[in-house]
Design a protein around this motif. Structure first.
Motif, PDB file in Angstrom:
ATOM      1  N   HIS A  88       0.829  -1.200   0.000  1.00 52.27           N
ATOM      2  CA  HIS A  88       0.000   0.000   0.000  1.00 52.27           C
ATOM      3  C   HIS A  88       0.869   1.258   0.000  1.00 52.27           C
ATOM      4  CE1 HIS A  88      -3.350   2.662   0.775  1.00 52.27           C
ATOM      5  NE2 HIS A  88      -2.630   3.209   1.735  1.00 52.27           N
ATOM      6  N   GLU A  89       1.831   1.306   0.904  1.00 55.34           N
ATOM      7  CA  GLU A  89       2.712   2.478   0.978  1.00 55.34           C
ATOM      8  C   GLU A  89       3.489   2.679  -0.322  1.00 55.34           C
ATOM      9  OE1 GLU A  89       2.729   4.870   3.270  1.00 55.34           O
ATOM     10  OE2 GLU A  89       1.063   3.749   4.151  1.00 55.34           O
ATOM     11  N   LEU A  90       3.960   1.595  -0.898  1.00 56.92           N
ATOM     12  CA  LEU A  90       4.700   1.695  -2.154  1.00 56.92           C
ATOM     13  C   LEU A  90       3.801   2.181  -3.290  1.00 56.92           C
ATOM     14  CD1 LEU A  90       6.782  -1.586  -1.845  1.00 56.92           C
ATOM     15  CD2 LEU A  90       7.688   0.755  -1.758  1.00 56.92           C
ATOM     16  N   PHE A  91       2.574   1.662  -3.341  1.00 52.83           N
ATOM     17  CA  PHE A  91       1.680   2.063  -4.428  1.00 52.83           C
ATOM     18  C   PHE A  91       1.256   3.518  -4.300  1.00 52.83           C
ATOM     19  CE2 PHE A  91      -2.502   1.999  -6.710  1.00 52.83           C
ATOM     20  CZ  PHE A  91      -1.959   1.871  -7.985  1.00 52.83           C
ATOM     21  N   VAL A  92       0.931   3.983  -3.099  1.00 58.15           N
ATOM     22  CA  VAL A  92       0.522   5.390  -2.968  1.00 58.15           C
ATOM     23  C   VAL A  92       1.684   6.344  -3.235  1.00 58.15           C
ATOM     24  CG1 VAL A  92      -1.457   4.926  -1.454  1.00 58.15           C
ATOM     25  CG2 VAL A  92       0.739   5.527  -0.454  1.00 58.15           C
ATOM     26  N   SER A  93       2.916   5.850  -3.171  1.00 62.37           N
ATOM     27  CA  SER A  93       4.061   6.711  -3.496  1.00 62.37           C
ATOM     28  C   SER A  93       4.573   6.445  -4.918  1.00 62.37           C
ATOM     29  CB  SER A  93       5.184   6.521  -2.472  1.00 62.37           C
ATOM     30  OG  SER A  93       5.722   5.218  -2.549  1.00 62.37           O
ATOM     31  N   SER A  94       3.790   5.742  -5.729  1.00 60.08           N
ATOM     32  CA  SER A  94       4.168   5.461  -7.108  1.00 60.08           C
ATOM     33  C   SER A  94       3.993   6.720  -7.962  1.00 60.08           C
ATOM     34  CB  SER A  94       3.312   4.306  -7.663  1.00 60.08           C
ATOM     35  OG  SER A  94       1.974   4.735  -7.880  1.00 60.08           O
ATOM     36  N   SER A  95       4.059   6.552  -9.251  1.00 63.68           N
ATOM     37  CA  SER A  95       3.971   7.685 -10.179  1.00 63.68           C
ATOM     38  C   SER A  95       2.547   8.197 -10.373  1.00 63.68           C
ATOM     39  CB  SER A  95       4.545   7.270 -11.537  1.00 63.68           C
ATOM     40  OG  SER A  95       3.775   6.218 -12.110  1.00 63.68           O
ATOM     41  N   PHE A  96       1.570   7.554  -9.771  1.00 64.08           N
ATOM     42  CA  PHE A  96       0.174   7.929  -9.979  1.00 64.08           C
ATOM     43  C   PHE A  96      -0.315   8.991  -8.999  1.00 64.08           C
ATOM     44  CE2 PHE A  96      -0.225   3.412 -11.671  1.00 64.08           C
ATOM     45  CZ  PHE A  96      -0.204   3.800 -12.994  1.00 64.08           C
ATOM     46  N   ASN A  97      -1.188   9.878  -9.487  1.00 67.94           N
ATOM     47  CA  ASN A  97      -1.851  10.855  -8.617  1.00 67.94           C
ATOM     48  C   ASN A  97      -3.099  10.201  -8.008  1.00 67.94           C
ATOM     49  OD1 ASN A  97      -4.077  11.106 -10.449  1.00 67.94           O
ATOM     50  ND2 ASN A  97      -3.027  12.739 -11.571  1.00 67.94           N
ATOM     51  N   GLU A  98      -3.856  10.956  -7.235  1.00 73.76           N
ATOM     52  CA  GLU A  98      -5.018  10.405  -6.529  1.00 73.76           C
ATOM     53  C   GLU A  98      -6.060   9.833  -7.482  1.00 73.76           C
ATOM     54  OE1 GLU A  98      -3.572  13.305  -5.805  1.00 73.76           O
ATOM     55  OE2 GLU A  98      -3.042  13.167  -3.685  1.00 73.76           O
ATOM     56  N   ASN A  99      -6.336  10.530  -8.575  1.00 72.53           N
ATOM     57  CA  ASN A  99      -7.300  10.020  -9.552  1.00 72.53           C
ATOM     58  C   ASN A  99      -6.821   8.706 -10.158  1.00 72.53           C
ATOM     59  OD1 ASN A  99      -8.985  12.242  -9.191  1.00 72.53           O
ATOM     60  ND2 ASN A  99      -8.207  13.322 -10.985  1.00 72.53           N
ATOM     61  N   GLU A 100      -5.557   8.663 -10.514  1.00 73.07           N
ATOM     62  CA  GLU A 100      -5.007   7.467 -11.145  1.00 73.07           C
ATOM     63  C   GLU A 100      -4.935   6.295 -10.168  1.00 73.07           C
ATOM     64  OE1 GLU A 100      -2.183   9.638 -14.472  1.00 73.07           O
ATOM     65  OE2 GLU A 100      -1.534   9.619 -12.374  1.00 73.07           O
TER      66      GLU A 100
END
Length: 182
Positions: free
Chosen positions: A51-63
């Motif tokens: 979860h932490e890794l995904f929320v800090s990925s290249s995606f914004n909130e919408n993505e």
């Protein structure tokens, strides 16, 4: 009826207790999913780290929402669709995006629709996407990192969606108003 135990801090294995305490601090509650995952400290830790890794990925909130909800809906996860509807509201994602994802209708934003389409292609084809799918995704403005970030999000969602299917995890009170059925 749940088929797996939902642990709290007192009933959880010793290694899971600090992980559940982290959930309590982060969310003001222990989500039912985390309580179920606590039976295996390793999967709870993996889920939290993914979860932490995904929320800090290249995606914004919408993505992030597009990837999460596309997978949740495709996997027909009775728990995660309402949870991520509530999370999207907290992240200030436009309701029209969330509703389109919940209803499996195309997104108005062409770039987000390309992300939804690629996510579905990866899930449905178990990663065996065509060159044409990749080229369409790249033409929408995404790159190789985003392909891999979708796979990261899918890794997180496989843990939660499959666990919720097996456990029949009840939807948390905070998300009951967003109940969903496929």
């Amino acid at each position: 009826m749940t088929t797996l135990k939902i642990h709290n801090i007192e009933s959880a294995p010793a290694e899971s207790k600090p992980l559940l305490e982290n959930s309590q601090k982060a969310y003001g509650m222990i989500p039912g999913l985390h309580g179920v995952l606590a039976a295996s400290p390793q999967i709870l830790k993996a889920y939290q780290q993914l979860h932490e890794l995904f929320v800090s990925s290249s995606f914004n909130e919408n993505e992030l929402t597009v990837v999460w909800q596309t997978i949740n809906v495709e996997h027909a996860c009775h728990y995660c669709v309402p949870a991520h509807t509530g999370i999207a509201k907290m992240m200030k994602v436009d309701d029209s995006i969330t509703e389109a994802l919940r209803n499996e209708t195309p997104l108005a934003d062409s770039k987000l629709e390309a992300l939804r389409t690629m996510t579905l292609s990866i899930v449905r084809n178990r990663g065996n996407v065509s060159q044409a799918n990749l080229e369409a995704f790249y033409a929408a403005g995404y790159g190789e990192q985003q392909v891999l970030d979708i796979i990261l999000g899918l890794s997180q969602k496989v843990i939660s969606n499959y666990t919720n299917h097996i456990a029949n995890t009840p939807v948390d009170d905070a998300f009951k108003s967003f109940t969903w059925k496929k």
